[in-house]
Write a protein that holds these residues in place. Structure first.
Motif: not given
Lengths: 92, 478, 324, 111
Positions: A67, A74, A77-78, A80-81, A84-85
């Motif tokens: 976990x 997670x 990933x969050x 990075x996204x 980028x935004x």
């Protein structure tokens, strides 16, 4: 065994704290949005990695360990996204 | 027999589910049938209470203080009956034309959810459960108000904020009562709550419910919300939704909180100010629906005027039946007035008083309904409004509260003032030299003519049954 | 972390952080900074609930109070960035507001602490229903006391709470964007508006990666609820989060159509059915005892989670749907 | 540290939060800021609710269940509030939503 685990936890925790501080310093000192994003995304993700390592070593069961790693992935990933935004918003 | 109580709360929810599933064309039929069934269950509850006395149902089989109980005594049965009568009549009015329910779909499910919230409050015997029922009432009422025309969403938003702040004050009061008495059941809390623990939750709950019942000085949100909402929503708001929060503070006052003269006096004085200030503001209004909305603020003042008298041990049963009579009279008469005003507005396209001149000639039945409701609102003899004020006077004279007598008289005169002016405009012909033309009214469907008359007749006729009403409200104590 | 222990540095710093972030959120200049600071406040509040020994409330605050509410605010604030009349509040007004707020808060705190400190009236036994509640939980078929209280001891409260959510969903259906409400759209909205502008590929990739994980997390939350913190509300909110992610990233296309409305009805209908069953089989509405109580509760929780997810997603669509 | 039980710290934080948020709620103009203040008042009230009652060894499950219900109710109200903010925004900015008016042509029962 637990002594080794404790040492790893303390060291990893300190390293994590160090990287978080570096990230925050980057946020405060860097001139424009993109370099700040760069500092934050990289340093904080690495800091979180070290903190997860610190916690991982203390995990009592494989489930909890999995976990913790999942949480880290997670978060990566969050981060990075969203970086980028945010960077995409301010086209030169 | 006691299984009727949860049915009274859940049947409107089932109807709301059915209405939500159907397209807008089919909603009036299912809403009407659901309303009929719910009104029947309400009547059954009233009959059951009159024949069997207090009904109590332990939900999920757990007795208080752990579980939640639903309880119906005489006081609750009176308000349940009011909801049945006014609710069903308004649904008949709403089924008459789609224009009465506003621009958007959603009136029918939200109206039934409001009905369910009201029943949840009237039958609640558990403090936190009453809070959740109050939230059901608040949110569906906000939804209904928002269905209106241009200014409605902003008025609904303001009403939402008022509703939430009021509920949070109540929630803090409930937390204090739970901390002091380790129970959420109203009766148990009432037995255990001491005077020095009880004053703070009382002040918080009274402020919260005063805010939600638009007691002066917290009344500014009510006129835009009640006047701006669709014709079928305004009667539900003024006649029923406002009663939900008032009933809750009355129930807490009688069952849970120990005697507190200071708060009683403050509520009474605010009520007196509301009666007079509401009346004066209503006099100044030029639009019919706004006159009726400000009249609600004034009539709510009468309800809170009763608290100083409620506080006197000897007179509590008499005063409770007086307050209930006043609440029922206002409920019936206000629903009649708002449905009539809505019908007139749909017919003439405006609710400005000058635009309604001479409307009585073509809409005699509608005007008769308005006249009957004005008779009860003003409190002219033989109407339920009159007998309610008469009971107020009796107790006030016995206890020498002269200022209450004065407020009652001034209020009656003000009500006469602001109600007779629009009625006069309706009745008189437009004189030739006046520039205001004769109002042409589009033909009104039967329901829009007869519902106001029926409600007005009930408001006046109920005056004859005051002794039965007093007997009903004294079931359970007193 | 029993509440009686004295306050440690963690609780104190969290409490301070709560107050400071709240003040910053309330008096922020722009809408967006207000929303972002509100999210930070939500995170602090979730951690604070966890630290004082209320894990269920912490989870609910995190998923519902910060997650879904944050999404609702975030989206609406970005769609309407500049308020119609943005009046610059002066520093003096801010200080006055803060002072006034702190004053009222201190007064309230003083009276509340005095009221809470007083020994409970008369009855000597400890405050609250802890003893009786934990004693009654085994009969409810679930081990976790909070879920036992929510879905059995005080299940009528939860039913009325579902009716509150139903009411919010009904308002959402009434205000659904025209193109969604299924009524004949005049001239039909342009195709792109129908699907919502496609987000950049990295976001679509992120969503298609994360959505299954969050769905799994929602299912785990649901079943964990009977033995440890979790349950239908937190699971429903996680489900709503997935729906919101799918909608905003353009990976999927949600609209308040007949299917969504069907989901909205399901939860309350199932709860009333269980209530009626309790009346028919037992002698009281919502009666749920005996050996199969646990399974019925879990089944009910599954349906409730789906309805809660659908309701919150419907509210999001109505408040954040593309109208212009 | 300071001689203060967690329950009363929760109480004090909740009271301060509610005070701050209520004052701002009554004075701010912007609708979204109002809804945020509403949420903060909700959070403060729930802190008070649990702070008042949470004085037993395992925290009393009943106030926790009440707080959970409170959070869900607050999100329901916030959702409806935001829907209404969008509706108000549509009403008061007809210029920007040219097609927004397209569906508003049917006869409106004016206020």
């Amino acid at each position: 065994m637990t002594l080794l685990a404790d040492i790893v936890t303390v060291l990893a925790g300190l390293a994590g704290a160090g990287f978080f501080t570096a990230g925050t310093l980057g946020l405060l000192r860097f001139p424009d949005l993109r370099s700040r994003l760069h500092a934050l995304a990289k340093a904080d993700s690495l800091g979180l990695g070290f903190v997860s390592l610190a916690v991982l070593v203390q995990a009592d069961s494989a489930g909890t360990a999995a976990k913790v790693v999942l949480v880290w992935l997670l978060a990566l990933a969050a981060a990075a996204t969203s970086a980028y935004l945010l960077a995409g918003e301010e086209r030169p | 027999m006691s299984a009727l109580l949860p049915a009274a709360v859940l049947l409107p929810v089932i109807t709301a589910l059915a209405c939500l599933a159907l397209p807008r064309r089919a909603q009036p039929i299912s809403g009407f049938l659901g309303g009929l069934a719910s009104a029947a269950v309400n009547a059954a509850v009233v009959v059951a209470v009159t024949s069997h006395g207090v009904l109590e149902h332990h939900m999920a089989g757990w007795a208080p203080p752990l579980g939640i109980a639903l309880r119906a005594d005489g006081l609750a049965a009176a308000f349940v009956g009011l909801t049945g009568a006014v609710g069903f009549a308004t649904l008949v009015f709403a089924a008459s034309a789609e224009a009465t329910t506003g621009r958007r779909t959603g009136f029918w499910p939200l109206a039934m959810l409001t009905w369910s919230g009201l029943m949840g409050i009237f039958l609640a015997a558990d403090l936190f459960n009453a809070y959740v029922a109050l939230e059901v009432l608040g949110l569906s009422a906000v939804g209904m108000v928002a269905l209106g025309g241009r200014g409605a969403p902003r008025a609904a938003l303001r009403y939402l904020i008022v509703a939430v702040v009021g509920s949070m004050l109540l929630l803090t009061a409930i937390g204090l009562v739970y901390a002091a008495t380790s129970t959420l059941d109203m009766d148990l809390a009432g037995q255990r709550l001491t005077a020095e623990d009880g004053w703070l939750p009382l002040v918080l709950a009274a402020t919260g419910m005063g805010l939600k019942t638009a007691l002066v000085p917290m009344h500014a949100w009510l006129p835009p919300a009640h006047a701006g909402s669709p014709p079928a929503v305004s009667p539900l708001m003024s006649a029923l939704v406002v009663k939900g929060s008032f009933y809750l503070i009355l129930r807490l006052w009688l069952d849970v909180f120990p005697r507190n003269d200071a708060v009683a006096l403050v509520l009474g004085v605010l009520g007196a100010v509301a009666v007079i200030w509401g009346g004066v503001l209503a006099l100044a209004q030029r639009r019919l629906k706004r006159i009726v909305a400000y009249s609600t603020i004034s009539q709510v003042g009468y309800l809170f005027l009763a608290f100083p008298l409620l506080n006197l041990p000897g007179h509590q049963p008499a005063m409770v039946s007086a307050v209930v009579a006043m609440a029922l009279a206002h409920g019936l008469a206000k629903a009649a007035m708002f449905t009539a005003a809505g019908a007139l507005m749909l017919g003439t396209g405006t609710d400005h008083v000058d635009g309604l001149v001479g409307a009585a000639r073509s809409e005699g039945v509608l005007t008769a309904g308005m006249i009957l409701s004005a008779v009860s609102l003003i409190g002219l003899p033989m109407s339920l409004g009159f007998t309610a004020k008469w009971q107020y006077l009796e107790v006030a004279l016995q206890t020498g509260a002269w200022w209450i007598v004065l407020v009652l008289l001034t209020g009656t005169l003000l009500a006469a003032g602001y109600l007779l002016r629009p009625l006069a405009a309706l009745i008189r012909d437009s004189d030739t030299h006046e520039e205001v033309g004769q109002a042409e009214i589009g033909p009104r469907p039967a329901a829009q003519r007869w519902v106001p008359l029926a409600l007005g007749a009930m408001a006046v006729g109920a005056g004859l049954f005051t002794t039965d009403l007093t007997a009903l409200t004294s079931i359970g104590w007193g | 972390m029993s509440p009686e222990t004295t306050v440690g540095p963690l609780q104190l710093s969290l409490a301070l952080a709560l107050i400071v972030t709240a003040a910053a959120t309330l008096y922020s200049r722009h809408r967006l900074t207000g929303v972002v600071l509100f999210l930070v406040f939500g995170v602090f509040l979730s951690i604070y609930w966890g630290v004082i020994g209320a894990p269920d409330v912490a989870l609910a605050e995190a998923v519902i109070g910060t997650g879904v509410t944050g999404a609702l605010f975030g989206y609406t604030a970005t769609v309407m960035p500049r308020p119609a009349h943005d009046r610059r509040g002066s520093i003096a007004r801010t200080i006055a507001g803060l002072a006034g707020g702190a004053g009222i808060g201190a007064g309230l705190g003083y009276f509340l602490t005095r009221a809470a400190a007083a020994p409970p009236g008369g009855s000597g036994e400890p405050v609250g229903l802890t003893g009786q509640a934990t004693a009654a939980v085994p009969a409810t078929g679930v081990e976790h006391p909070i879920t036992g209280v929510l879905l059995n001891l005080r299940s009528y409260d939860t039913l009325m709470e579902m009716v509150v959510l139903l009411s919010a969903a009904t308002v959402a259906v009434a205000f659904a964007p025209r193109s969604d409400a299924g009524s004949s759209t005049r001239g039909g909205a342009p195709a792109s508006e129908q699907r919502g502008p496609a987000a950049p590929p990295i976001v679509r990739g992120f969503v298609s990666l994360v959505a299954p994980v969050v769905l799994l997390f929602a299912a785990w939350l649901l079943f964990a609820g009977s033995t440890q913190p979790g349950g239908a509300f937190q699971a429903g909110a996680a489900l709503a989060a997935v729906m919101i992610l799918v909608q905003t990233s353009g990976v999927g296309r949600l609209r308040i159509g007949p299917a969504m409305i069907c989901l909205l009805l399901l939860g309350v209908l199932a709860f009333i059915a269980v209530g009626l069953g309790g009346l028919v089989l037992g002698d009281a509405w919502l009666l749920l005892r005996g050996e199969h109580a646990g399974t019925v509760t879990i089944a009910l929780e599954c349906i409730l989670a789906v309805t809660i997810g659908a309701s919150l997603a419907a509210v999001f669509l109505a408040s954040a749907g593309r109208r212009r | 540290m300071i001689e203060l039980s967690v329950a009363s710290l929760t109480l004090w934080t909740g009271a301060l939060l509610t005070g701050l948020a209520l004052v701002r709620l009554l004075t701010v103009e912007d609708l979204i800021a109002r809804l945020i203040a509403l949420n903060l008042t909700g959070g403060g009230t729930l802190l008070i609710l649990v702070g008042l009652a949470a004085r037993t060894e395992p925290v009393d499950p009943v106030p926790q269940a009440l707080a959970l219900t409170g959070i869900v109710i607050t999100v329901a109200f916030t959702g409806v509030g935001l829907i209404l903010v969008r509706a108000v925004d549509d009403d008061e900015r007809p210029s920007r939503s040219a097609d927004g008016r397209a569906h508003g042509h049917d006869e409106e029962a004016n206020a």
